[in-house]
Motif scaffolding. Structure first.
Motif, PDB file in Angstrom:
ATOM      1  N   TYR A  21       1.227  -1.473  -0.113  1.00  0.00           N
ATOM      2  CA  TYR A  21      -0.321  -0.193   0.107  1.00  0.00           C
ATOM      3  C   TYR A  21       1.031   0.998  -0.168  1.00  0.00           C
ATOM      4  O   TYR A  21       0.394   2.174  -0.011  1.00  0.00           O
ATOM      5  N   THR A  22       1.784   1.433   0.760  1.00  0.00           N
ATOM      6  CA  THR A  22       2.975   2.813   0.568  1.00  0.00           C
ATOM      7  C   THR A  22       3.511   2.470  -0.489  1.00  0.00           C
ATOM      8  O   THR A  22       3.806   3.825  -1.461  1.00  0.00           O
ATOM      9  N   PHE A  23       4.150   1.425  -1.154  1.00  0.00           N
ATOM     10  CA  PHE A  23       4.280   1.755  -2.779  1.00  0.00           C
ATOM     11  C   PHE A  23       3.113   1.893  -3.782  1.00  0.00           C
ATOM     12  O   PHE A  23       3.618   3.278  -4.596  1.00  0.00           O
ATOM     13  N   ILE A  24       2.282   2.003  -3.519  1.00  0.00           N
ATOM     14  CA  ILE A  24       0.984   2.037  -4.851  1.00  0.00           C
ATOM     15  C   ILE A  24       0.458   3.582  -4.147  1.00  0.00           C
ATOM     16  O   ILE A  24       0.508   4.461  -5.032  1.00  0.00           O
ATOM     17  N   SER A  25       0.569   3.546  -3.475  1.00  0.00           N
ATOM     18  CA  SER A  25       0.774   5.177  -2.984  1.00  0.00           C
ATOM     19  C   SER A  25       1.412   6.182  -3.170  1.00  0.00           C
ATOM     20  O   SER A  25       1.083   6.934  -4.051  1.00  0.00           O
ATOM     21  N   THR A  26       2.166   5.878  -2.625  1.00  0.00           N
ATOM     22  CA  THR A  26       3.811   6.897  -3.579  1.00  0.00           C
ATOM     23  C   THR A  26       3.709   6.860  -4.604  1.00  0.00           C
ATOM     24  O   THR A  26       4.224   8.075  -5.494  1.00  0.00           O
ATOM     25  N   ILE A  27       3.281   5.313  -5.727  1.00  0.00           N
ATOM     26  CA  ILE A  27       3.934   5.371  -7.030  1.00  0.00           C
ATOM     27  C   ILE A  27       2.775   6.707  -7.601  1.00  0.00           C
ATOM     28  O   ILE A  27       3.219   7.277  -8.630  1.00  0.00           O
ATOM     29  N   LEU A  28       1.525   5.863  -7.172  1.00  0.00           N
ATOM     30  CA  LEU A  28       0.779   7.093  -8.091  1.00  0.00           C
ATOM     31  C   LEU A  28       0.251   8.485  -7.689  1.00  0.00           C
ATOM     32  O   LEU A  28      -0.171   9.221  -8.534  1.00  0.00           O
ATOM     33  N   ASN A  29       0.495   8.671  -7.031  1.00  0.00           N
ATOM     34  CA  ASN A  29       1.080  10.260  -6.015  1.00  0.00           C
ATOM     35  C   ASN A  29       1.882  10.744  -7.429  1.00  0.00           C
ATOM     36  O   ASN A  29       1.374  11.584  -7.611  1.00  0.00           O
ATOM     37  N   GLU A  30       2.665  10.546  -7.180  1.00  0.00           N
ATOM     38  CA  GLU A  30       4.094  11.133  -7.980  1.00  0.00           C
ATOM     39  C   GLU A  30       3.496  11.034  -9.432  1.00  0.00           C
ATOM     40  O   GLU A  30       3.916  12.144  -9.973  1.00  0.00           O
ATOM     41  N   ILE A  31       2.631   9.797 -10.478  1.00  0.00           N
ATOM     42  CA  ILE A  31       2.525   9.661 -11.564  1.00  0.00           C
ATOM     43  C   ILE A  31       1.239  11.098 -11.378  1.00  0.00           C
ATOM     44  O   ILE A  31       1.325  11.343 -12.935  1.00  0.00           O
ATOM     45  N   CYS A  32       0.674  11.327 -10.745  1.00  0.00           N
ATOM     46  CA  CYS A  32      -1.060  11.949 -10.978  1.00  0.00           C
ATOM     47  C   CYS A  32      -0.035  13.401 -10.954  1.00  0.00           C
ATOM     48  O   CYS A  32      -0.639  13.727 -11.335  1.00  0.00           O
ATOM     49  N   ASP A  33       0.584  13.959 -10.044  1.00  0.00           N
ATOM     50  CA  ASP A  33       1.534  14.334 -10.077  1.00  0.00           C
ATOM     51  C   ASP A  33       2.153  15.376 -11.727  1.00  0.00           C
ATOM     52  O   ASP A  33       2.252  16.210 -11.591  1.00  0.00           O
ATOM     53  N   LEU A  34       2.488  14.307 -12.404  1.00  0.00           N
ATOM     54  CA  LEU A  34       3.643  14.630 -13.472  1.00  0.00           C
ATOM     55  C   LEU A  34       2.928  14.548 -14.098  1.00  0.00           C
ATOM     56  O   LEU A  34       3.164  15.161 -14.875  1.00  0.00           O
ATOM     57  N   PHE A  35       1.577  13.936 -14.821  1.00  0.00           N
ATOM     58  CA  PHE A  35       0.754  13.471 -15.938  1.00  0.00           C
ATOM     59  C   PHE A  35       0.073  14.669 -16.090  1.00  0.00           C
ATOM     60  O   PHE A  35      -0.875  13.968 -14.737  1.00  0.00           O
ATOM     61  N   PRO A  36      -0.390  15.882 -16.587  1.00  0.00           N
ATOM     62  CA  PRO A  36      -1.613  16.093 -16.511  1.00  0.00           C
ATOM     63  C   PRO A  36      -2.915  15.666 -16.766  1.00  0.00           C
ATOM     64  O   PRO A  36      -4.060  16.147 -16.327  1.00  0.00           O
TER      65      PRO A  36
END
Length: 643
Positions: A415-430
């Protein structure tokens, strides 16, 4: 070549084939303490081998002799084994790559090159499929516009041609148009207040629609959205001849026409797998140029999978330090091709931002895919302390041949992995969407894990597949909190936990998309039997590609019409947001093959996505395709010849 491998079909039934493998030592030196490493796309029955032993992980196989590992000069090693597969029909079904290794005390692999000969399929040759094309039309736009009126006369590009200062919404389209015209005309097209190519905002036109009027002295482009202006620019570019004429003062002229046009589907996509083989930003930009030319508006970017993690993540540098590379002495074993060396690559965040901006000017949204909870081997091997549960003894094998590629829902680290990855991806891609895969989680996962069993009991789950829904629901919550919408392959509905806000991509067949639509999900139609462009384009053995879902010739692609068997009044049609093509890249590792598999089928998909079904006509498309081939030739694109 010092060593050679021959691979031959020696018997076959409907569901099983037996093969002979011969390793030749063509040198004057003996070889001792050796093993043969090779890749093949099907699963070998290890117990069926007649001489030696074999292990397999994914496509990567290691063959070792049983007792004597002495291979004399100018001698050979012979063995047989079976695969539970229907008869092979393509040369690409054979051994993809191989090397010989001399085993060392420290287990370091030192590869020796091996020539792999073409597989002997034991079948008669089949004539190459051709598609005779009629003469090109005078105007050959693809996709076919809704309305096209030829006015007579020509507009000439001269030294005085310029673009009038455009509406703000058209600036991206203008930058793209300038870039493409400079390639064609070998001169920059300026912008000034006295230009004769006009981009005008017109509020009455729907999203993506445009009005293009070419007069003798002016070109008028009207749209209400950025994508509409790009679509108009696309048609304008296609009106240009591919070669200048030399009988007039203006080398390039286009016909005077009036076009009123709008897309049939709002989502018109192309998916590219960059995990199995890495594709450079230069290659992707060239693809984006072609997608824009043929009015696609979405680039679905498959960035992570078992064979490679391709995007920089600040929180976990291990994902690209380890997960982006595979090879004989890497943490991730070789797969598919280039197996005798370190292979891989990844995209930095700066490169991603550059590609996003590049695509935006061309009216294309980039949607990233981070595949979970299956297809995660590269991530798991990169972050073992976070993502491996030592108490999970579940036994499974994914369809691609992995027994260690699924995230555990019982681990806090997951869950730490999924949360961290998706937050970075969401911030990177508009983009307003994030694709999370969700496909091909094999049976057997989580069944022998005390933590998973406790989690099921805690939530009252009856089937382990509900744990997949549990993880995907968690991911959906993160994505929604970022103001975005989750997308996934059709299997994300398994476990019945994600909301109807999730958009479903149908890939296994059309029925899967229909079922999802009838359940209330919005769907993107991508059935392999019509849209997977890694599938072979014909029936002869030398056709590049795979055929697990059949062969997909150009005409088959063009014939696709989602839910065509349903009444046009059926509400399921309203759930179709669009269609897209897909290019999976297990076998695509160079520009030439990349283009060969895409073109000209990508043009057929473009028309499926854009043009109204009642307007589509196979014979007319072939004539317009004939007219487009001169552009593909000039652009240096290696397309499959139709004739």
């Amino acid at each position: 070549m010092s060593y050679r491998v021959d691979f031959t079909v020696i018997s076959k039934t409907e569901n099983e084939s037996r093969f002979a493998l011969t390793l030749h030592n063509l040198t004057e030196q003996p070889v001792d303490n050796w093993s043969l490493h090779f890749t093949v796309g099907r699963w070998i029955k290890s117990e069926s081998i007649s001489n030696g032993s074999i292990t397999q992980l994914g496509s990567y196989c290691t063959l070792s002799p049983n007792s004597s590992d002495h291979l004399s000069p100018n001698s050979h090693f012979y063995t047989e084994f079976s695969m539970g597969t229907s008869p092979f029909t393509l040369h690409d079904d054979g051994i993809l790559d191989a090397f010989l290794a001399i085993n060392t005390d420290d287990h370091t692999i030192i590869p020796r090159a091996v020539e792999v000969t073409c597989i002997d399929l034991g079948q008669p040759a089949i004539e190459r499929l051709t598609t005779p094309l009629p003469a090109a039309k005078a105007i050959n736009l693809i996709p076919e516009p809704n309305k096209l009126k030829v006015l007579g006369g020509e507009f000439a590009f001269t030294q005085h041609t310029a673009i009038t200062t455009p509406d703000t919404m058209a600036q991206g389209a203008v930058r793209w148009l300038q870039s493409e015209l400079e390639k064609q005309l070998h001169d920059a097209l300026p912008i000034n207040d006295n230009g004769n190519i006009h981009f005008q905002y017109h509020a009455d036109l729907i999203n993506g629609a445009y009005h293009l009027l070419v007069e003798q002295d002016d070109v008028w482009i009207q749209a209400s959205t950025e994508s509409g202006f790009v679509n108009a620019a696309s048609s304008l570019l296609q009106l240009l001849p591919t070669a200048p004429r030399h009988d007039a003062s203006a080398a390039y002229v286009i016909p005077m026409v009036e076009i009123e046009d709008q897309p049939y589907y709002s989502y018109r996509g192309m998916m590219l797998d960059c995990s199995r083989h890495f594709h450079s930003t230069k290659r992707i930009k060239h693809l984006l140029d072609q997608l824009a030319r043929y009015k696609f508006n979405t680039f679905h970017w498959h960035l992570t999978d078992d064979e490679g993690w391709r995007i920089e993540i600040d929180a976990y540098p291990e994902l690209t330090n380890i997960g982006a590379w595979r090879g004989p002495n890497e943490e991730i074993q070789p797969q598919f091709t280039t197996i005798d060396q370190r292979y891989g690559g990844f995209y930095s965040k700066a490169e991603v931002r550059d590609l996003i901006a590049y695509a935006h000017d061309r009216g294309i949204t980039i949607i990233p895919e981070i595949d979970i909870p299956g297809h995660c081997r590269a991530a798991i091997k990169s972050l073992p302390t976070l993502l491996i549960d030592p108490n999970d003894h579940s036994v499974y094998r994914s369809i691609q041949g992995y027994s260690d590629n699924v995230l555990s829902p019982a681990l806090e680290g997951t869950y730490t992995f999924i949360s961290t990855i998706l937050n970075e991806i969401c911030d990177l891609f508009p983009a307003p969407y994030i694709h999370i895969g969700g496909d091909e989680v094999p049976k057997g996962v989580w069944t022998d894990s005390e933590g998973c069993q406790q989690l099921m009991q805690q939530h009252g789950y009856q089937n382990p597949i509900e744990l997949q829904g549990h993880l995907l629901k968690f991911a959906e919550g993160i994505i929604q909190a970022k103001g975005k919408r989750m997308m996934g392959w059709e299997e994300v509905t398994k476990g019945d936990k994600v909301s109807k806000d999730t958009m479903i991509f149908s890939w296994q067949n059309e029925d899967a998309g229909l079922i999802s639509a009838q359940q209330g999900y919005d769907v993107i139609m991508q059935p392999a039997q019509y849209t997977y462009l890694d599938l072979a384009q014909g029936f002869s053995a030398d056709e590049p590609g795979v055929d697990w879902a059949g062969k997909v010739p150009l005409e088959t692609v063009y014939s696709y019409q989602p839910f065509s068997k349903l009444s046009t009044e059926d509400p399921a049609h309203q759930r179709i947001i669009g269609t897209q093509a897909g290019l999976w890249c297990e076998l695509i590792n160079n520009q030439s093959r990349f283009e060969y598999m895409l073109f000209p089928r990508l043009l057929a998909i473009a028309e499926v996505c854009w043009s109204q079904p009642k307007q589509r006509n196979w014979d007319d498309f072939k004539a317009r395709l004939k007219g487009q081939l001169s552009y593909l030739d000039k652009a240096g694109i290696n397309y499959r010849r139709c004739e």
